[in-house]
Design an enzyme around this catalytic site. Structure first.
Site, PDB file in Angstrom:
ATOM      1  N   HIS A   1       0.817  -1.227   0.000  1.00  9.26           N
ATOM      2  CA  HIS A   1       0.000   0.000   0.000  1.00  9.26           C
ATOM      3  C   HIS A   1       0.847   1.272   0.000  1.00  9.26           C
ATOM      4  CE1 HIS A   1       0.151   0.018   4.559  1.00  9.26           C
ATOM      5  NE2 HIS A   1       0.189   1.319   4.315  1.00  9.26           N
TER       6      HIS A   1
ATOM      7  N   ASP B   1      -0.757  -7.409   1.198  1.00  7.50           N
ATOM      8  CA  ASP B   1      -0.103  -6.105   1.391  1.00  7.50           C
ATOM      9  C   ASP B   1       1.407  -6.318   1.552  1.00  7.50           C
ATOM     10  OD1 ASP B   1       0.270  -3.444   1.732  1.00  7.50           O
ATOM     11  OD2 ASP B   1      -0.629  -3.304   3.735  1.00  7.50           O
TER      12      ASP B   1
ATOM     13  N   GLY C   1       2.932   5.953   8.987  1.00 10.30           N
ATOM     14  CA  GLY C   1       4.365   6.162   8.710  1.00 10.30           C
ATOM     15  C   GLY C   1       5.219   4.974   9.113  1.00 10.30           C
TER      16      GLY C   1
ATOM     17  N   SER D   1       4.086   1.950   8.414  1.00 11.74           N
ATOM     18  CA  SER D   1       3.708   0.963   7.394  1.00 11.74           C
ATOM     19  C   SER D   1       4.900   0.473   6.611  1.00 11.74           C
ATOM     20  CB  SER D   1       2.749   1.606   6.396  1.00 11.74           C
ATOM     21  OG  SER D   1       1.484   1.595   6.925  1.00 11.74           O
ATOM     22  N   GLY D   2       4.906  -0.816   6.307  1.00  9.40           N
ATOM     23  CA  GLY D   2       5.994  -1.398   5.509  1.00  9.40           C
ATOM     24  C   GLY D   2       7.188  -1.801   6.351  1.00  9.40           C
TER      25      GLY D   2
END
Ligand code: 4AZ
Length: 419
Positions: free
Chosen positions: A228, A273, A367, A369-370
Site C-alpha cells: 500500500h 499487502d 508512517g 507501514s511497511g
C-alpha cells in the site's frame, strides 16, 4: 609593371599563408596543451577516486557470526557474566583458536580479530557465538569471501582444535538477524528511542526524499515493505531508501531499481499487502546496516511471544513524526482472538497477524507501514515476523496493529528475489 605588380601581390599572399600556417601550428600546440591538461586532470581525478574508494571501503569491516557447540566444556552459569574469570578464559581459548585458524590460512591478510559475543547452554554443553572481523572486500565478492571463511573454519573444526572439542555438525555461519553493537540498551529510561545499530535492517522508504514508509533489509540488494506504500506511486525513480537512526542524518541513501508489488494486491483491501524493492546497487554491510533473517514458510511464531515493531511513524493518530527511530515492544495476538467481534470481527485472514495489546498502549501508527515486526530466537538472532500493514487508528483498546504475516508469503518472496 605587371610583373612588379604580381610580385607585390605575391608578397602579402605568402605572408598571409605563412601566418595562417603559424597560427595553425600555434593552435595545434595550444589544443595539444589543453588536451594534455585535460588528460592530466582525468588521471589525477582517477587516482584520487581510486584512493578515496580504497580509503572509504578499506575502513568498512565485514563481520561474520558463527556458532558451534563445545562438547568437552560443561556449561557454567558464570559464562553468562562477561567479566567473570570463566568467561574471560573461554573467550581467550576461542580467540586463540580463531587467530591460529585464520593466520595459517589464505585469509590471513583479511582477518582482523574475533571475540565471543555470547555463551549459551544446550543440554548441559556450551554453545559459543563468535564474531569474526575481516577487513573489507568488494561487496560483489562478499559471497565468495563468506564461503572461503566457512570452508577454512569447517576444515579446522573437524581437525585439530587443541583442547577444545567442537561438534562440527553444530557449526553455523549466520549472516542475518545479528547486531554487531553488543548491548545497545535503552538510551532513554522507559522511553522508546532506539540506539544506533539496534535495528540494523530498518530502512526509511522515501518518496522524493520524504519519509513515507518503513522497509526491511533482507539481503544486500532487496528490501521488504507493504504494497500500500506504492498506491499511485509505482515509478522506482521517485523512491529511495535510507539507513541510520535519525531521519535527519541518515548514514546511507540508496536508489531503487525496481518495485515488485504483489500481483493480487488491490487497494483498499488489506490482503496481499506486500512488496519487494530491488536496490540499484547492493549495500555494503556495516556495523549498523545489516539484514534480518527470514523465517521458513512452516515456522510458527507462538501467540503471546515477544515481538518488537520499529519505525519513524507518528506517536499517535494524526500526531507528529519522530526523528529518532522508535521501538515498541509487544506480544503476538492469535488470529482467533483478533477476529473476535469486539476486535476485528472476522476480517483477519491467514496472511495477516495481529500484535500489540488488547488494552492498547503500544502500537504501530501512520508512517510505520511497511516496516518490520521482529522476534529474536534463543540465540539472539532476529527474524522478520510481520510487515506493518493496517489497524483501526493507533493504540486503541481492542484494535491492535495488523501485520502482513511473513511466513505466509515466504514462497512469494523467494519467487521474486531468489532468497
Ligand atoms: C498507517 O496508516 C497505519 N495501528 C499503520 C499501522 C496502524 C494504523 C495505521 C496500526 O500507516
Amino acid at each position: 609593371m605587371a610583373k612588379g605588380q604580381l610580385q607585390r601581390q605575391e608578397q602579402p599572399w605568402t605572408i598571409l599563408q605563412n601566418r595562417t600556417e603559424l597560427d595553425r601550428n600555434m593552435k595545434l600546440t595550444r589544443s595539444g596543451k589543453i588536451a594534455l591538461i585535460i588528460l592530466v586532470v582525468i588521471i589525477v581525478a582517477a587516482v584520487i577516486g581510486v584512493i578515496v574508494y580504497f580509503v572509504v571501503y578499506g575502513k568498512t569491516p565485514f563481520y561474520y557470526h558463527i556458532s558451534f557447540k563445545l562438547t568437552n566444556v560443561e556449561y557454567d552459569n558464570k559464562f553468562g557474566k562477561p567479566y567473570s574469570q570463566e568467561y574471560i578464559d573461554l573467550n581467550e581459548r576461542i580467540v586463540s583458536l580463531m587467530n591460529k585458524t585464520f593466520q595459517a590460512s589464505k585469509m590471513r591478510r583479511q582477518y582482523v580479530i574475533s571475540h565471543v559475543a555470547k555463551v549459551r547452554e544446550d543440554n548441559g554443553k556450551t554453545i559459543v557465538d563468535v564474531v569474526l572481523k575481516f577487513k573489507s572486500c568488494y561487496n560483489n565478492n562478499a559471497a565468495i569471501f563468506r564461503d572461503r571463511a566457512r570452508n577454512i573454519l569447517l576444515q579446522k573444526l573437524i581437525g585439530d582444535t587443541g583442547s577444545l572439542c567442537i561438534d562440527s555438525s553444530s557449526f553455523q555461519l549466520s549472516g542475518c538477524g545479528r547486531r554487531t553493537i553488543l548491548s545497545p540498551g535503552n538510551k532513554i529510561a522507559g522511553g522508546l528511542d532506539s540506539a544506533e545499530g539496534e535495528w540494523p535492517w530498518q530502512a526509511s522508504l522515501q518518496q522524493n526524499n520524504i519519509h513515507r514508509c518503513g522497509a526491511t533489509l533482507i539481503s544486500n540488494s532487496w528490501l521488504l515493505t507493504a504494497a500500500h506504500c506504492f498506491v499511485n506511486a509505482k515509478d522506482p525513480r521517485q523512491w529511495s531508501v535510507t539507513f541510520g537512526l535519525l531521519l535527519s542524518d541518515s548514514k546511507l541513501k540508496q536508489s531503487v531499481k525496481n518495485i515488485i508489488v504483489h500481483e493480487k494486491y488491490r487497494y483498499p483491501a488489506h490482503d496481499y499487502d506486500i512488496a519487494v524493492i530491488n536496490l540499484s546497487k547492493p549495500v555494503l554491510y556495516t556495523t549498523t546496516i545489516r539484514k534480518v533473517c527470514l523465517p521458513e514458510a512452516n515456522y510458527n511464531f507462538p501467540p503471546n511471544s515477544d515481538v518488537v515493531v520499529t519505525g519513524w511513524g507518528s506517536r499517535k493518530t494524526d500526531g507528529t513524526s519522530p526523528d529518532v527511530l522508535q521501538k515498541g515492544i509487544m506480544k503476538i495476538i492469535d488470529n482467533v482472538t483478533c477476529n473476535k467481534k469486539e476486535v476485528y470481527n472476522g476480517t483477519i485472514t491467514n496472511g495477516m497477524l495481529c500484535a500489540g495489546f488488547l488494552e492498547g498502549r503500544v502500537d504501530a501508527c501512520q508512517g510505520d507501514s511497511g516496516g518490520p515486526l521482529v522476534s529474536s530466537d534463543s540465540r539472539g538472532i532476529w527474524f522478520l515476523v510481520g510487515i506493518v500493514s493496517w489497524g483501526d487508528e493507533c493504540a486503541l483498546p481492542n484494535k491492535p496493529g495488523v501485520y502482513t504475516r511473513v511466513t505466509y508469503y515466504r514462497n512469494w518472496i523467494a519467487s521474486k528475489t531468489g532468497l
